[in-house]
Design an enzyme around this catalytic site. Structure first.
Site, PDB file in Angstrom:
ATOM      1  N   ASP A  67       0.816  -1.216   0.000  1.00 21.46           N
ATOM      2  CA  ASP A  67       0.000   0.000   0.000  1.00 21.46           C
ATOM      3  C   ASP A  67       0.851   1.267   0.000  1.00 21.46           C
ATOM      4  OD1 ASP A  67       0.935  -0.496   2.584  1.00 21.46           O
ATOM      5  OD2 ASP A  67      -1.034  -0.934   3.405  1.00 21.46           O
ATOM      6  N   HIS A 149      -7.278  -4.739  10.400  1.00 21.45           N
ATOM      7  CA  HIS A 149      -7.020  -4.536   8.965  1.00 21.45           C
ATOM      8  C   HIS A 149      -5.731  -5.226   8.534  1.00 21.45           C
ATOM      9  CE1 HIS A 149      -4.701  -0.414   9.493  1.00 21.45           C
ATOM     10  NE2 HIS A 149      -3.851  -1.410   9.472  1.00 21.45           N
TER      11      HIS A 149
HETATM   12  C1  F6R Z   1       1.458  -1.295   6.136  1.00 24.33           C
HETATM   13  C2  F6R Z   1       0.202  -2.003   6.298  1.00 24.33           C
HETATM   14  C3  F6R Z   1      -0.592  -1.945   7.544  1.00 24.33           C
HETATM   15  C4  F6R Z   1       0.236  -2.247   8.784  1.00 24.33           C
HETATM   16  C5  F6R Z   1      -0.625  -2.199  10.042  1.00 24.33           C
HETATM   17  C6  F6R Z   1       0.202  -2.368  11.296  1.00 24.33           C
HETATM   18  O1  F6R Z   1       2.006  -1.515   4.858  1.00 24.33           O
HETATM   19  O2  F6R Z   1      -0.205  -2.608   5.363  1.00 24.33           O
HETATM   20  O3  F6R Z   1      -1.649  -2.868   7.466  1.00 24.33           O
HETATM   21  O4  F6R Z   1       0.817  -3.507   8.659  1.00 24.33           O
HETATM   22  O5  F6R Z   1      -1.316  -0.978  10.097  1.00 24.33           O
HETATM   23  O6  F6R Z   1       1.047  -1.271  11.424  1.00 24.33           O
HETATM   24  P1  F6R Z   1       2.221  -1.258  12.521  1.00 24.33           P
HETATM   25  O7  F6R Z   1       3.147  -2.343  12.115  1.00 24.33           O
HETATM   26  O8  F6R Z   1       2.843   0.095  12.412  1.00 24.33           O
HETATM   27  O9  F6R Z   1       1.575  -1.529  13.831  1.00 24.33           O
END
Ligand code: F6R
Length: 260
Positions: A67, A149
């Site tokens: 993304d 998500h």
């Molecule tokens: C990022 C993505 C998001 C993150 C998720 C967790 O490319 O696709 O789904 O993996 O928001 O984010 P963190 O790792 O910062 O807690």
């Protein structure tokens, strides 16, 4: 679904890195799906270490990121293009032409037209086509949002969705505000692979650490498959690995846990 619980974040990342390194040694032209955010940072550090200390070769690897924020140029230090250069690509011998990250800048398209503007929809179709042309994704790395998500497929996303524009939920914007100087600066839209796109990866490794992920982890693994928790769709995947630390696993029923 293989659920592995490790004692801490560092070991989690070492286990995930080892899985990727094993696959890469067997298939030097691996197609790797990549995530951004805090979670995979330790994994990227480990991959860089394998490259530096053991000469792990990335020259034939193709990557597709999940993304990108809409409205941030690749030079913006919070864009995912910048993140990937900073935390992985500039430290390994990957070929720039084999890197794919969704485009975040689309000129003067009005916010309300993002979902339907042909420039954006053509780009999304092209991204999907590039994945297909590369032979599909061999391993997709995923983090998980506190709301369940995966990529930016927020709760309520179609379980069959493809690459498209999504509006970020308030929870996601608040969670990601830590990287920006004010809430107003946090983008409201992102371009993201769909859940259907992710499900076509031949193997998935989802990483989660910390207590902020325990609800999402429990709901994804033990709850029903529902669009309200997009990561629950991984229950339908033939080869998904979930690697957790103790805190992220803390709400799971013990019988689901295979300790790593
Ligand atoms: C990022 C993505 C998001 C993150 C998720 C967790 O490319 O696709 O789904 O993996 O928001 O984010 P963190 O790792 O910062 O807690």
């Amino acid at each position: 679904m293989l659920v592995i619980v490790e004692n801490d974040y560092d070991i989690m990342c070492q286990v995930a890195a080892k899985m990727i390194v094993d696959r890469l040694r067997k298939k030097p032209n691996l197609v790797l799906g990549l995530a951004t955010g805090s979670t995979p940072l330790g994994l990227y550090k480990e991959l860089i270490r394998y490259h530096r200390e053991e000469g792990l070769d990335f020259s034939k690897v193709t990557t597709f990121n999940l993304d990108e924020y809409i409205g941030l140029p690749p030079t913006h230090n919070q864009s995912y293009a910048y993140f990937m250069q900073d935390h992985l690509f500039r430290h390994i011998n990957i070929s720039p032409e084999k890197i794919h990250i969704p485009q975040g800048m689309f000129g003067n398209i009005s916010i309300t037209a993002f979902e339907t503007d042909p420039v954006v929809t053509d780009f999304c179709r092209w991204y999907e086509q590039e994945i297909a042309t590369a032979g599909g994704i061999d391993i997709q790395i995923l983090g998980i949002g506190g709301n369940g998500h995966i990529a930016f497929n927020e709760p309520g996303s179609s379980l069959g969705s493809r690459t498209r524009v999504k509006t970020l939920t308030k929870k996601t914007r608040i969670d990601n505000a830590r990287f920006f100087s004010s809430m107003e600066e946090v983008p409201k839209y992102a371009i993201t692979m769909g859940i259907g796109t992710i499900m076509e990866a031949r193997e998935i490794i989802l990483l989660a650490n910390g207590p902020g992920k325990s609800w999402a982890v429990k709901t994804s693994i033990e709850g029903p498959v529902t669009a309200m928790c997009p990561a629950s769709m991984l229950q339908m995947h033939r080869k998904s690995n979930v690697i957790l630390d103790q805190a992220a696993a803390s709400e799971l029923s013990a019988e689901f846990i295979a300790y790593g």
